[in-house]
Design a protein around this motif. Structure first.
Motif, PDB file in Angstrom:
ATOM      1  N   GLN A 144      32.629  67.176  56.465  1.00 25.95           N
ATOM      2  CA  GLN A 144      32.321  65.976  55.692  1.00 25.95           C
ATOM      3  C   GLN A 144      33.554  65.095  55.467  1.00 25.95           C
ATOM      4  O   GLN A 144      33.443  63.876  55.410  1.00 25.95           O
ATOM      5  CB  GLN A 144      31.690  66.355  54.344  1.00 25.95           C
ATOM      6  N   ALA A 157      26.335  65.155  60.447  1.00 23.97           N
ATOM      7  CA  ALA A 157      27.058  66.393  60.189  1.00 23.97           C
ATOM      8  C   ALA A 157      26.571  67.534  61.071  1.00 23.97           C
ATOM      9  O   ALA A 157      27.224  68.572  61.164  1.00 23.97           O
ATOM     10  CB  ALA A 157      26.918  66.784  58.718  1.00 23.97           C
ATOM     11  N   CYS A 197      27.091  58.438  60.657  1.00 20.67           N
ATOM     12  CA  CYS A 197      27.658  59.780  60.701  1.00 20.67           C
ATOM     13  C   CYS A 197      26.554  60.830  60.733  1.00 20.67           C
ATOM     14  O   CYS A 197      25.535  60.688  60.053  1.00 20.67           O
ATOM     15  CB  CYS A 197      28.538  60.021  59.477  1.00 20.67           C
TER      16      CYS A 197
END
Length: 157
Positions: free
Chosen positions: A50, A71, A69
């Motif tokens: 993160q 993860a 983004c």
């Protein structure tokens, strides 16, 4: 992509013309060039850390129209199908304890097969020359080592 060629050319020109004004002129010219170099595109950063995602987003939001983004790479192909992405900055290791880069190579192959127009830049903290060469040969546009230099990352993308 490659927008830092113009500032480098200006630095060389300024050095040749007048060495005494080098510092002030170079800083002004680089600032102008980087301000004008905003890429009107969409960058997708894929990393399981993160902190990396946040850092990349904060740094690159001025360089790209959109910075997204993820993860987890499991949603990567679905995301690419739903959004017009120009560049993917892809981590190479997602499996705990495995630093081989195989995860990144798998996802690079998937992107190339299904979305050949998307540029992929690989990144890892476990870098070596062999891994970088393998990544370029596999079709990545470039290779970034974490932790990155902000200037180098911007120039690469």
């Amino acid at each position: 992509m490659g927008f830092c060629i113009k500032p480098v050319a200006r630095i060389r020109t300024l050095v040749v013309r007048n060495r005494t004004e080098y510092t002030a002129c170079v800083l002004n010219e680089i600032s102008k060039d980087f301000a004008m170099a905003n890429i009107a595109g969409h960058l997708l950063v894929v990393d399981d850390d993160q902190d990396i995602l946040l850092s990349a987003q904060l740094l690159l939001k001025r360089q790209f129209k959109t910075v997204s983004c993820l993860a987890n790479p499991a949603g990567l192909l679905t995301f690419l199908a739903a959004h017009s992405v120009d560049v993917v900055l892809l981590d190479m290791n997602f499996t705990l304890g495995d630093n081989s880069g195989d995860d990144g190579f798998y996802w690079l192959a998937q992107i190339q097969q299904q979305f050949p127009q998307v540029v992929v830049v690989l990144m890892t903290a476990y870098a070596g020359v062999e891994l970088a060469v393998r990544g370029i040969k596999a079709g990545a546009t470039d290779f970034v080592i974490k932790p990155w230099s902000n200037e180098k990352l911007i120039a690469t993308l």
